[in-house]
Structures are given as structure tokens and as C-alpha cells.
Design a protein around this motif. Structure first.
Motif, PDB file in Angstrom:
ATOM      1  N   MET A   1      53.095 -19.880 -47.882  1.00  0.00           N
ATOM      2  CA  MET A   1      52.808 -19.516 -49.268  1.00  0.00           C
ATOM      3  C   MET A   1      53.496 -20.469 -50.221  1.00  0.00           C
ATOM      4  SD  MET A   1      52.634 -15.438 -48.951  1.00  0.00           S
ATOM      5  CE  MET A   1      52.424 -15.041 -50.648  1.00  0.00           C
ATOM      6  N   VAL A   2      54.676 -20.945 -49.838  1.00  0.00           N
ATOM      7  CA  VAL A   2      55.364 -21.927 -50.674  1.00  0.00           C
ATOM      8  C   VAL A   2      54.527 -23.191 -50.771  1.00  0.00           C
ATOM      9  CG1 VAL A   2      57.368 -23.435 -50.786  1.00  0.00           C
ATOM     10  CG2 VAL A   2      57.649 -21.027 -50.218  1.00  0.00           C
ATOM     11  N   LEU A   3      53.882 -23.536 -49.690  1.00  0.00           N
ATOM     12  CA  LEU A   3      53.010 -24.710 -49.717  1.00  0.00           C
ATOM     13  C   LEU A   3      51.859 -24.520 -50.687  1.00  0.00           C
ATOM     14  CD1 LEU A   3      52.564 -25.812 -46.021  1.00  0.00           C
ATOM     15  CD2 LEU A   3      53.691 -27.045 -47.859  1.00  0.00           C
ATOM     16  N   GLY A   4      51.650 -23.299 -51.092  1.00  0.00           N
ATOM     17  CA  GLY A   4      50.583 -23.056 -52.047  1.00  0.00           C
ATOM     18  C   GLY A   4      49.382 -22.381 -51.430  1.00  0.00           C
ATOM     19  N   MET A   5      49.565 -21.778 -50.254  1.00  0.00           N
ATOM     20  CA  MET A   5      48.443 -21.035 -49.681  1.00  0.00           C
ATOM     21  C   MET A   5      48.398 -19.666 -50.323  1.00  0.00           C
ATOM     22  SD  MET A   5      48.353 -21.763 -45.712  1.00  0.00           S
ATOM     23  CE  MET A   5      48.079 -23.374 -45.052  1.00  0.00           C
TER      24      MET A   5
END
Ligand SMILES: Nc1ncnc2c1ncn2[C@@H]1O[C@H](COP(=O)(O)OP(=O)(O)OP(=O)(O)O)[C@@H](O)[C@H]1O
Ligand SMILES: [Mg+2]
Lengths: 795, 235
Positions: free
Chosen positions: A701-705
Motif C-alpha cells: 500500500m505504501v507503494l501506492g497500491m
């Protein structure tokens, strides 16, 4: 202190523990409720049987002088023998569309030790000669009768008034069916009336001082077959029709089978649920111990003993097991009484309640706690092996090599990164994947089988009333009659278009040492009203002198097509020396019969051209006009002593269907079980994944998923397994269905062992839906995942 | 000086702990510019990570305003923040946070898959010096190597900024310097903004600017006219 840690751990992971708890709960509710239910039923049955002196043996005769009863009761092994007159009459009820039947059963008021005595529930004693009767309570309630009221019955060709002095019941009619083709009792149209023996001769003048039915109890240790051998020669001259033990008595069979079914369900279902719950707990604790190796190391470093550490982790199991056990057990006890009442709607037995059962509560609790402790111990025993220093170090990284699937280049190439992660996770936690697989497979199989079973029951009724029997009405005679004359007579009636004779004869068929008493149906070769159909639903024309058997009958007699059978008929005093060849074996779902061409039956019986019933097509373009004409027809014979009744096919079809629907709802219990199983397995497995991989998920999620993209990693894994599990569930369902069909089929109905097409669609759908539903909860959990909290700490 | 990338105005972050309110940030005014390398220093608990998380869209401010160009991050919903993280931010943590069951290549690919105009994975692997380890799983790599994969992963989606929370925290000198060199070179070659949180004061010498946090506020900002190269950093 450790207790507090445990409680926080449980609360922190309440989803999975809740799933466990719910499973234990259901398991124990079923266990206690069904155990008590089966106890209640068994106890009620036993008390009823003893109280009313329920017979060990039953005899049906044409007619016998009453004085002979005395001599028969002296036969070795017989404790008490009662002679009775049993006759079926029609109620004179012109305001009613359908026929209403009463079976009159005589009670010999001079005999104090009556076998199959009726139990008086309310009202007054019977008095001989006053044309009074006790009526069975179900009929009484269903028809809204009152005590003191008179019922008009047609007996001996005349109308009689039967005064109701009491309401009673008898162990002989705990599940009263008018004939074997019915599935369920129909108290609105069929009831039992207990009448003094001497009143019977008023109703039927030809039966003065005669009986046509014997019931007897055996002395302790006496053998039924031995007594049967002694009785048979004595009764030969009186037209012995049947002699059978209690084990073959219809109501007894139904009641006993129900009790046995409930009893085995009370064991199998809870074990299944507890087993699944145990596995979930095992996985969770194993996971917890891995996750908390640091904490375990710390505890040990503080000086906690191995024992204390294990006890700490076992306390999780203990808490869930005992809470679930206590609540489930208590709930089961509460539910037992209403459930018993529900069953007593179907079985007419004076209820005896065992009420509160400490025994089942304690057994249930012990059962769930011990299964959980066992599962829990195996889940956390790894904690024992850890040395404190070792425990505080992170675990050796899981081996993450290439999995087998990766070698299938083509398949691997199709996967997204999420898919690849999912597939690798599958092989990383092989044990868990197998559990998921088995769970979903069973869940799908249960649903498929249940659905199929339900479809089958529907189908077999449909088959019988739409494909096999195609007449509009069936006119049943009281006695066999010359068929040409009657047919001519019938066809003259304005309502009737065509009448086709049919001969229904009880026969004894034997092959090797096997013998079966069945009803032989004599059908005209060109019948258009009764179709004998083979497996592919092609019509078979009965051959001149060949016998056609239903599959079940053939199986019971162990005959193949082409074999010869011995053929006898007690009714027509036919010696058992005739041989007849089996020319065809056909599927039959309702009932178990033999079939033959009509004139061939006559040839065997040598009694002339007879018929016992007529199949009619009735004038009318719509169901309504046909129905109307059938009731006109019925009116015509309302007072006839010659016609026993007129059955409308449509009407019976509808009734059977309706009744089946009410009973069919029980089947949804199994669907529910399947859904719960699938749901809880996916639900808890998701939560395990969630707690185990929260770090990975948060990193994504941090990666932006988006939460959905992250979620798809988990769901891909689950769907991947579920897809194959569901596929595997279908052959399993097929096997279960075969077993179930074998188990459930009786002489009254045969359940086909196939899965229906519909169930093959519905089961995966329902299973998929429960999986989908469980995943929704996970999605919302992912959406709430706190990225910072998860990533702040070291793994 | 170049254009501002992030503008923070009086940003506060507080936590309700039962009766008391704990402040992590007590009003931070701060501007982050394009293409600069900023080092954030401050004692433990001063709010460094909190600030970085808020800038990176992992967390939201309790009060104050925060802009990324036109985008008001303090008002953004979780969906907007997700896409902001997806397209604009690369994160590097002290504990690499790689997917254990994906290889180095696949870990980077994970972020490439969701990016609008990602960089070449193999090229990145060469630049971080790991082209020969592309099919190795994290468990088969050293800490420094894992951190380099993490940096490549952060960069792969071609974000506007790379936010690093103690990237050298668990590395030895040599691996630490390698990581710092990488960060510096990306700042220069790709013209990206890099923020590095550290406890290691000597790292400040390689920064364009140094921000000092204290008690949830910006204590002072130092501008470094002549940042030294990463090799010269020692500790
Ligand atoms: N979830 C939380 N609940 C309560 N207080 C918190 C929470 N997260 C952080 N804090 C508090 O906010 C303050 C700032 O924390 P932060 O993690 O930003 O510090 P830091 O400067 O990164 O410290 P370190 O150098 O040790 O990493 C701390 O005092 C901390 O106690
Ligand atoms: Mg920090």
C-alpha cells in the motif's frame, strides 16, 4: 499478567477466534439439541409402546371367526394376541372437494390386555353398541372437530352416524400413511377411528363375530420367525395376506429411522464442526507462536518454565473451547424442546421431555475442550523447543525457492506479480492450503448433494405423476369386479371419456432364499394411462407372460433380466409353484412394484377377467373442469359400497408437492452447514493471512497500491485453491449422493443416486458466494490497515 | 533556487491518548524544493518520521495545510492519497520491507506494474549494482543489497520524490555509503527530490539543506553551499 496478554491477543485477532467460536457453538448446539431431541423421541416412543402394549407381530387376513382368536393366543411364544376388524371407510362430506378416509380400527372392550390399545387423550370411555368412536388427535385437530359431534361414514353401503366420544392415539399410527405411495401423513384427509368391536358389526353386518386383523406381543425371548411358522398353517384357511414383525411396521419404521437419523446427526455434525474449528485453532496458534517467538524468548529468559509458556498458549484454546462449549451447550438445551415439538408435529407420539440435561452439557463441554486442547497443544508445542536466545532472534527465513508451478512456463507467464505472490504463498504454506482445499471441497460437496437431493425428490414426484401415471382419476373398487361390465358402465357416464382396467394384486415373489411381498400391477398392453418406462424414459409394452420389476425389487430379490421367479398370491390362495420370467427391470422412484400384462395376471390367478381399479380420463379442457368432473364422479359413488374411492391425479400431485415443500425446508439446514463451513474457513484463513502478512500488505500500500489491489493478492490465492476445490467437490458430492441415496431409499421410495445438473451450477455458486462474502470482511480490514503502525516495528 | 515541491504550513499532528493529547508535530512550516537532497535531523521523538509520513501521504495532518503543487494533501481522501503515493512518492525504510516471496526483479516489477511511466527494471538493477542478483529472493541477499533493491523499487515507478526514513539505520559503513551514493546520484541524474531522515549527523554534510526538528517544530534550517560527496561521509 499473562491472562491479560492473552485477552489482548484474542481481541486483537477477534475475527478468527470468533469464527472458531461460532463453529464450536454450532457444533455444540447441534450436539446437545439433537442428542436431547433423539432422547426425547426415543423415550416418548418407548413409553408409548409399553403403555399401549405395542405389538411385536402383525397379521392381515381376509376374515376369521372371532372365537378362533382365543386358540391362536395359546400358541407358543405369543404373550397376548388381539383380534381386530380394520376397515377403511369414506366420510360423507358433500361440502368437501376431496375424499376423506377414515380407517376404522376395532377395540375389543371385553379384552383388558388389548395389544395396540388406543390412548385416550380427552373425552369419555367407549360404550359398546352405541356407535361411538375415539378419533385420532391429528385428524381431530386438522378438521376442527369437537367432542360429541357425529361423523357420517359410508359403510356397508349405508350412511352411519359415528359419535365422537373421545380423542385418542395409538403407537400403530405414529406416522399414519393411507397407502405406501404417500410420503407424509395427511391428517386432513386420512384419520384413524377407534370403534368398539361390537359396533363394527353394526357398520358392516357381514362381519359379525369376525376379525380380519391380528396383533400380538411376544413372550420375552420368543422368536418372531418361529411364531410366524406356527401361525401360518393356522391362518392359511382364513386368507392370510401378510404377517410381519414390528420391524416392518410402517409407522415404527419411520419413527425409528428418524430417531436413528437424528442420533447419527447428533454425533457426525458436531464432530465435523469441532474438527474444522480445531484445525483453525491449530493454525492460528501455530502462527501466533511463530509471531511471538521474541516474546516467548523473553518470557523464558525471565524464568518462565516451558510448562508455564505452553499453559499460557493453551489457555487460548481453553477459553475459546469452554466459552463456545458453555454457550453452545446451553443454547442447544434451550433449543431442544422447541425442536422436539417441531418433530412431534410429524410424529404422533405423546411427548416426553428429558428437559435440562447436565450430561450433554458436560459431555459437550469436555468434547470441545479436549478437541481444542489437543489442537492447541499441537499448535503451540513448537514454543517448547525454542531456547530463549534462539527465540529472540528472528526465525530462519522461510525457504522461498521456485515452486513447482513456476516450472510450467506457460502458466507462469500468464500471472501478474500478485498472482505470482499468491502461488508462491500456496506452496509456502502447503498444510494450510490443503486444509483450505479440503474445507472448500467438502463445503461444495455438501451443498451440491443437498441441492441434488432436493431436486431428486421433486423429480421423482414429477416423474410418477406426470410421466408414469397420466390418467385424470383413478377409481378404486372395494372388491375385484368383472372388468368389461364395469368399464362399459363407467364409460357411459358423462364425466368419463375412457376407462382402463387395472388389477392390483398382492403377491409373494421369491428367488433363491429371498422373498418379497409386493403389489403386482396388472396393466393393459396398450395402456395410455399408466406408462411403464425404462431408464431412458421409453415406454415398455408389457409382454404376455413376462414380469417387469422395479430396480429396487430386482436388487432385493437378486434377480437379473431373464431370471425366473416363484410366484404366489396369498389373496387368491395361489400355491407358490408358478414360475414367471423377468423380462425387464425398470427404475421406479415411488413405491416398489412388479408389473405384468393384465390378461397374463388373470392367467396366473385363474379367477376370470377382473379389475380392482380403473384409470379414467375425465372430460374437461382445463384443470378446473376436470377437477369439477372428478368431484361429480365422486359424488356419484359417495354412498356406494362398491367403489372405495376416486383419486384425482392432479390433486395428489399437488398435495404431495406441497407436503414435500414443507418437509424439504429441513434440507436447507444442510445448505446452511455448507455455507457456514465455507465461510468460516475462508474467513479465518484470511485473517491468518492478514496477521501474518500485514507487513507485506502494508508495504504494497505504501507503494501506492489500492486496498483492492492488495486484497487481490489474498483473494487470488483463495480463488485459485477454491477453483480446484470446487471442481473436486463435485465427484465427492456424487459419491456422497450415492451413499445417501442407498441409505435413504426404502420400499416406499427410491432416491436416485445422481447429481442433478442444477446442483452442479448452484453448489459452486453458493460456495463461491460464501467465499466472496467472507472476503468482504477482509477487504474492510485491509482498508483500515494502519500503514505506519505496521511498518514502524521490526518484523 | 528551484520550484517548491511541497509546502507545509503550520502542520500539526496530535494523538488522543485517553485523557491527554500527545503532540507529535506542533506546527511545522516547511518547504521542500524540487531536485534537492534534504537531510532531516533531530532527537528521537522529535517528529521526523511523523512529518515524513505526512509528506508521503501515509498519514494525514491533524491541523494545518500541506500542498503538493495544487493538491491539498491535508484535505485528500484515502483514494487520492493512494494515487498520490502511487505516482509521486517512493519510500525507503530502515527495514527494507521487501516481499519475501518475490525475487529482486519481481519486487521492483511490483511497483513498475502500477506506475504510469516506470523506469527500466534491468537498468535500475545495473545502477544499484545488482544485475547479477536479479533472480534472488530477499532471504538470499545481504541487508545492504536488500536496501538497494528497495531503493530501486522506490525509484522504479519514477516518482517526484524519494522519502527515506533511516535508510542506513541497520547497515554498516560501507553498505551505508553505497546507499547514500545511490541516493545522491538519483537526485542528480534523475532530478528527483530526496529526503533522508537520519540520526547520523555526519550525513548532513552531503545534503543541500539540513532541517533540524525539535519537539515537533522546525528548529532551524541550514543551507549547505558545497555538499560533499557521499564517499567522504564517515561515521
Ligand atoms: N500512534 C501514536 N500514538 C501516540 N503517539 C505517537 C504515535 N506515533 C508517534 N507518537 C509520538 O509522536 C512523537 C513523534 O514520533 P516520531 O516517530 O515522529 O519520532 P521520530 O522523530 O521519528 O523518533 P525516532 O528518531 O526515534 O524515530 C513521539 O513522541 C511519539 O511518542
Ligand atoms: Mg522515526
Amino acid at each position: 499478567m499473562l491472562w491479560r496478554k492473552m485477552l489482548r491477543d484474542i481481541l486483537g485477532n477477534k475475527g478468527s477466534y470468533l469464527a472458531c467460536l461460532v463453529l464450536v457453538l454450532i457444533g455444540l448446539v447441534v450436539f446437545t439439541a439433537f442428542s436431547i431431541l433423539s432422547d426425547n423421541l426415543r423415550l416418548s416412543k418407548e413409553e408409548f409402546y409399553t403403555g399401549q402394549n405395542f405389538a411385536d407381530g402383525f397379521v392381515e387376513l381376509t376374515t376369521m371367526p372371532q372365537r378362533h382368536v382365543e386358540t391362536l393366543s395359546r400358541i407358543d411364544g405369543i404373550s397376548h394376541l388381539s383380534g381386530r376388524l380394520v376397515r377403511e371407510v369414506r366420510l360423507y362430506a358433500p361440502q368437501r372437494q376431496e375424499s376423506v378416509y377414515l380407517r376404522l380400527v376395532s377395540l375389543d372392550l371385553t379384552d383388558p390386555g388389548r395389544v395396540n390399545d388406543a390412548l385416550l387423550l380427552s373425552g369419555a370411555e367407549l360404550t359398546g353398541g352405541a356407535l361411538n368412536a375415539w378419533i385420532d388427535n391429528k385428524f381431530f385437530e386438522a378438521n376442527g372437530l369437537e367432542l360429541g359431534q357425529s361423523l357420517q361414514v359410508i359403510a356397508g353401503g349405508r350412511l352411519h352416524e359415528l359419535t365422537l366420544t373421545g380423542v385418542g392415539m395409538s403407537p400403530e399410527f405414529t406416522y399414519p400413511l393411507r397407502d405406501l405411495k404417500e410420503f407424509y401423513p395427511n391428517p386432513e384427509q386420512f384419520g384413524i377411528a377407534f370403534v368398539p368391536l361390537e359396533d363394527m358389526s353394526t357398520l358392516f353386518p357381514d362381519t359379525r363375530d369376525r376379525v380380519n386383523d391380528l396383533v400380538f406381543t411376544l413372550e420375552a425371548g420368543a422368536d418372531f420367525d418361529r411364531v410366524k411358522e406356527l401361525l401360518e398353517p393356522e391362518l392359511e384357511q382364513y386368507g392370510l395376506r401378510a404377517i410381519y414383525p414390528r420391524e416392518d411396521q410402517l409407522s415404527h419404521v419411520m419413527l425409528t429411522e428418524e430417531i436413528n437419523g437424528i442420533n447419527s446427526m447428533s454425533k457426525a455434525l458436531p464432530l465435523l464442526f469441532l474438527f474444522i474449528a480445531g484445525i483453525i485453532l491449530y493454525i492460528m496458534l501455530k502462527r501466533l507462536v511463530e509471531q511471538q517467538r521474541g516474546q516467548i524468548g523473553l518470557l523464558k529468559a525471565f524464568g518462565y518454565t516451558n510448562r508455564e509458556v505452553v499453559v499460557h498458549y493453551l489457555s487460548y484454546a481453553l477459553v475459546v473451547g469452554s466459552i463456545g462449549g458453555l454457550i453452545g451447550g446451553s443454547l442447544g438445551i434451550l433449543l431442544a424442546t422447541p425442536m422436539t415439538n417441531l418433530l412431534f408435529v410429524f410424529f404422533n407420539v405423546p411427548p416426553v421431555y428429558t428437559g435440562f440435561s447436565l450430561y450433554y452439557l458436560v459431555t459437550g463441554l469436555l468434547l470441545s475442550v479436549s478437541i481444542f486442547l489437543f489442537a492447541g497443544y499441537h499448535g503451540c508445542k513448537d514454543a517448547l523447543k525454542l531456547k530463549p536466545a534462539e527465540a529472540m532472534r528472528p526465525p530462519a527465513p522461510p525457504f522461498s525457492g521456485k515452486s513447482l508451478l513456476e516450472r510450467v512456463g506457460f502458466f507462469w507467464g500468464m500471472l501478474t506479480i500478485q498472482g505470482m505472490m499468491a502461488v508462491r504463498n500456496l506452496s509456502r504454506n502447503l498444510g494450510r492450503s490443503v486444509f483450505l482445499f479440503l474445507g472448500i471441497m467438502i463445503s461444495c460437496a455438501v451443498v451440491a448433494m443437498t441441492w441434488s437431493f432436493n431436486d431428486m425428490v421433486d423429480k421423482l414426484v414429477f416423474y410418477q405423476f406426470e410421466e408414469v401415471e397420466t390418467y385424470d382419476a383413478k377409481l378404486i373398487l372395494n372388491l375385484p369386479a368383472e372388468r368389461k361390465a364395469v368399464a362399459r358402465e363407467l364409460e357411459k357416464l358423462p364425466e368419463v371419456m375412457r376407462a382402463e382396467p387395472m388389477l392390483e394384486v398382492p403377491v409373494a415373489l421369491s428367488h433363491k432364499w429371498l422373498e418379497e411381498d409386493v403389489l403386482l400391477l396388472g396393466i393393459t398392453a396398450d395402456s395410455t394411462f399408466y406408462n411403464i418406462l425404462d431408464k431412458r424414459s421409453n415406454r415398455i409394452v408389457p409382454e404376455k407372460d413376462g414380469l417387469i420389476l422395479s430396480e429396487r425389487l430386482a436388487q432385493k430379490l437378486d434377480v437379473q433380466k431373464g431370471d425366473s421367479l416363484d410366484f404366489g398370491s396369498p389373496l387368491f390362495r395361489l400355491a407358490k409353484d408358478q414360475q414367471v420370467k423377468v423380462v425387464e427391470i425398470i427404475p421406479q422412484y415411488l413405491g416398489m412394484n412388479a408389473y405384468m400384462e393384465l390378461s397374463a395376471v388373470e392367467g396366473m390367478l385363474r379367477q376370470g377377467k377382473l379389475a380392482t381399479s380403473f384409470l379414467l380420463s375425465v372430460r374437461g379442457d382445463t384443470d378446473e373442469t376436470v377437477g369439477h368432473n372428478i368431484s361429480t364422479l365422486r359424488d356419484r359413488y359417495r354412498e356406494s359400497d362398491f367403489v372405495a374411492g376416486v383419486d384425482g391425479r392432479e390433486e395428489r400431485f399437488r398435495q404431495t408437492r406441497e407436503l414435500m415443500e414443507t418437509f424439504g425446508s429441513v434440507i436447507y439446514l444442510y445448505v446452511f452447514i455448507g455455507v457456514i463451513t465455507g465461510f468460516s474457513i475462508i474467513y479465518s484463513s484470511s485473517f491468518i493471512i492478514l496477521s501474518e502478512r500485514s507487513r507485506e500488505l502494508a508495504s504494497m500500500m505504501v507503494l501506492g497500491m489500492t486496498p483492492r489491489e492488495v486484497f487481490s493478492v489474498i483473494t487470488f490465492e483463495q480463488w485459485f485453491i477454491s477453483f480446484f476445490a470446487i471442481l473436486a467437490g463435485i465427484p465427492l458430492a456424487q459419491m456422497m449422493q450415492w451413499g445417501f441415496a442407498m441409505e435413504m431409499s426404502t420400499d416406499m421410495y427410491t432416491i436416485p443416486g445422481e447429481l442433478t445438473l442444477q446442483s452442479l451450477f448452484v453448489a459452486p455458486l453458493i460456495t463461491g458466494l460464501s467465499i466472496w462474502l467472507a472476503q468482504r470482511f477482509v477487504l474492510s480490514k485491509i482498508e483500515k490497515l494502519s500503514l505506519i503502525d505496521v511498518l514502524k516495528t521490526r518484523e | 533556487m528551484t520550484n517548491p515541491l511541497i509546502v507545509a504550513k503550520n502542520v500539526e499532528k496530535s494523538y488522543q491518548m485517553g485523557e491527554v493529547i500527545v503532540y507529535a508535530l506542533r506546527g511545522v512550516d516547511f518547504t521542500l524544493y524540487e531536485k534537492e537532497l534534504v537531510v532531516v535531523l533531530g532527537p528521537s521523538g522529535s517528529g521526523k518520521s511523523t512529518l515524513l509520513n505526512i509528506i508521503g501521504g501515509m498519514d494525514t495532518a491533524s491541523a494545518g495545510e500541506l500542498f503538493y503543487g495544487e493538491l491539498a494533501l491535508h484535505e485528500a481522501g484515502s483514494k487520492e492519497l493512494t494515487f498520490y503515493r502511487r505516482n509521486e512518492v517512493g519510500f525507503i525504510f530502515q527495514f527494507y520491507n521487501l516481499m519475501p516471496n518475490l525475487t529482486a526483479y519481481e519486487n521492483i516489477n511490483l511497483s513498475v506494474q502500477i506506475a504510469k511511466n516506470p523506469l527500466q527494471i534491468d537498468e535500475l538493477l545495473t545502477q544499484v549494482g545488482l544485475s547479477d542478483r536479479r533472480d534472488h529472493f530477499p532471504a538470499q541477499l545481504s541487508g545492504g543489497e536488500q536496501q538497494r533493491v528497495a531503493i530501486a523499487r522506490g525509484l522504479a515507478k519514477n516518482p517526484s520524490m524519494l522519502l527515506c526514513d533511516e535508510p542506513t539505520g541497520s547497515l554498516d559503513l560501507a553498505s551505508g555509503i553505497q546507499v547514500l551514493k545511490l541516493l545522491r546520484s538519483f537526485c542528480q541524474n534523475y532530478h528527483k527530490t530526496v529526503v533522508i531522515i537520519t540520526h547520523n549527523t555526519s550525513i548532513r554534510h552531503m545534503a543541500d539543506r539540513v532541517v533540524y526538528l525539535k519537539d515537533g517544530r522546525v528548529d532551524k534550517v541550514e543551507k549547505n553551499e558545497n555538499p560533499i560527496s557521499a564517499e567522504k561521509v564517515t561515521w
